[in-house]
Design an enzyme around this catalytic site. Structure first.
Site, PDB file in Angstrom:
ATOM      1  N   ASP A 182       6.481   5.353  -2.317  1.00 38.42           N
ATOM      2  CA  ASP A 182       5.266   5.223  -1.520  1.00 38.42           C
ATOM      3  C   ASP A 182       4.021   5.589  -2.330  1.00 38.42           C
ATOM      4  OD1 ASP A 182       4.097   5.066   1.421  1.00 38.42           O
ATOM      5  OD2 ASP A 182       3.263   6.872   0.508  1.00 38.42           O
ATOM      6  N   ALA A 184       2.258   3.487   2.693  1.00 33.08           N
ATOM      7  CA  ALA A 184       2.677   2.200   2.131  1.00 33.08           C
ATOM      8  C   ALA A 184       4.034   1.777   2.685  1.00 33.08           C
ATOM      9  CB  ALA A 184       2.726   2.276   0.607  1.00 33.08           C
ATOM     10  N   ASP A 185       4.984   2.691   2.713  1.00 34.46           N
ATOM     11  CA  ASP A 185       6.323   2.361   3.199  1.00 34.46           C
ATOM     12  C   ASP A 185       6.300   1.875   4.643  1.00 34.46           C
ATOM     13  OD1 ASP A 185       7.464   3.020   0.793  1.00 34.46           O
ATOM     14  OD2 ASP A 185       8.315   4.930   1.452  1.00 34.46           O
ATOM     15  N   THR A 186       5.580   2.594   5.488  1.00 35.09           N
ATOM     16  CA  THR A 186       5.567   2.214   6.901  1.00 35.09           C
ATOM     17  C   THR A 186       4.742   0.946   7.132  1.00 35.09           C
ATOM     18  OG1 THR A 186       3.810   3.863   7.214  1.00 35.09           O
ATOM     19  CG2 THR A 186       6.042   4.509   7.810  1.00 35.09           C
ATOM     20  N   GLY A 193       6.949  -1.864   6.254  1.00 34.12           N
ATOM     21  CA  GLY A 193       7.914  -2.117   7.318  1.00 34.12           C
ATOM     22  C   GLY A 193       7.302  -2.835   8.501  1.00 34.12           C
TER      23      GLY A 193
END
Length: 373
Positions: free
Chosen positions: A132, A160-162, A165
């Site tokens: 992230d 960034a990760d979420t 997603g």
């Protein structure tokens, strides 16, 4: 019940957070989500803070060694019963494992396949590893500060990760809508860095040293009890109402230097010194009470557990949007144990006890995955 994806089956081949977070959104909308995990399980199972439990509630788990001889035939039979594949490997890995789009669409021509990776499937950085923090750095999201004073800091959330997603889930739903109309599947190339860049760029293209996006009275301050308080006194009407609510304590803030938004930005360093002293004079609860009484955006910084408790919950909502005034119901089941649904999923595609035994003997299925089911 609001379940627009009821009947949609999702096969999740994605570790850690971005892919599972996307799968959780699809599950919340009614899809069945089956995690395909290696013999050691999703590495996210071993991370702290209940990350795995929070993002895999209600899913099923199939344990399969994709590197074993015979796994390819099983995968083709398995994927034929799924509408969506979520894949979260670095570019090239899915092809080596035989679970890439071109291979799996042989069994399911209208497959919606989403490859979610750090930098996308193409380009100079496609093969780069990352997390992230590095995706945020590459996207420019760490270049500008979030506080009036001090350098840019790392956010406490995996932004960034979420974001990756969420974009992934949105793209999958869109592809399913197109498939319903045309019968066509889709290959979706989702980049976590591009997702972060989309968020970062929405604030414009000001240089890193610019404070044009910041406001000295829209920041976090420390109260008398040491608790952090978020004060959103950005607009003139909020700032002026705050000064009025303070009475004599607000006299230093009535300075003409702070009369407008532009003026407060121009004299922001001086304003922050005064605000820091003002907020240090009362407890966070006292400031929240003042905010409630005068319609001011003053909110004590809470922990996640506190925020959930205030909503009478112990886990986060399955989906962040209320539908017809109500939240979607959370998953009824907890996150699955590794391989818990392997035997049932194999039986569903025609593998009898002898065939399952052959898969175990060949190393395709670990013994515990069929014994625990």
């Amino acid at each position: 019940m609001f379940a627009p994806l009821a009947g949609v089956r999702v096969l999740e081949l994605a570790p850690f957070l971005p892919g599972p977070f996307a799968g959780a959104q699809l599950l919340a909308l009614g899809a069945e989500v089956v995690k395909l995990e290696p013999p050691g399980g999703d590495p996210g199972r071993h991370l702290p803070d209940a990350l795995f439990a929070m993002n895999n509630r209600g899913k099923k788990s199939v344990c399969l060694n994709l590197k074993a001889a015979g796994a390819r035939e099983l995968m083709l039979r398995l994927v034929a019963g799924f509408d969506v594949v979520l894949e979260g490997f670095r570019p090239g890995v899915a092809a080596r494992l035989g679970v890439d789009y071109e291979t799996l669409r042989q069994a399911r021509p209208d497959l919606v396949y989403c490859a979610l990776s750090g930098f996308g499937q193409h380009g100079a950085r496609a093969a780069w590893p990352g997390h992230d923090l590095t995706y945020l750095a590459a996207a420019g999201a760490l270049s500008r500060p979030g506080h009036w004073q001090g350098p840019a800091r790392r956010p406490g959330l995996p932004v960034a990760d979420t974001a990756g997603g969420l974009f992934c889930a949105l793209a999958v739903v869109s592809a399913l809508l197109r498939r319903a109309a045309s019968g066509e599947g889709a290959y979706l190339d989702a980049s976590i860095t591009d997702a972060a860049l989309s968020l970062a760029a929405c604030r414009g293209l000001a240089p890193a040293h610019s404070r044009a996006h910041l406001h000295p009275a829209n920041d976090v301050f420390t109260c008398a009890d040491g608790v952090a308080l978020a004060a959103g006194l950005l607009e003139d009407h909020f700032f002026n109402a705050f000064v009025t609510a303070l009475g004599s304590d607000g006299a230093p803030l009535a300075d003409p230097r702070f009369a407008t938004v532009e003026a407060r930005q121009r004299h922001g360093d001086a304003l922050q010194r005064i605000l820091a002293a003002v907020f240090a004079g009362r407890t966070a609860d006292a400031w929240e009470s003042l905010g409630a009484a005068h319609g001011l955006p003053l909110v004590r910084v809470r922990s996640v557990a506190e925020a959930l408790a205030e909503q009478g919950a112990t886990v986060a909502p399955a989906f962040a949007v209320r539908v017809d005034g109500a939240r979607l119901p959370p998953p009824a089941a907890a996150a699955p144990t590794l391989g818990a649904d392997t035997a049932a999923q194999l039986a569903g595609i025609g593998y009898d006890a002898a065939a399952v035994g052959a898969l175990v003997a060949a190393g395709v299925i670990p013994p515990f995955a069929v014994e625990c089911a």
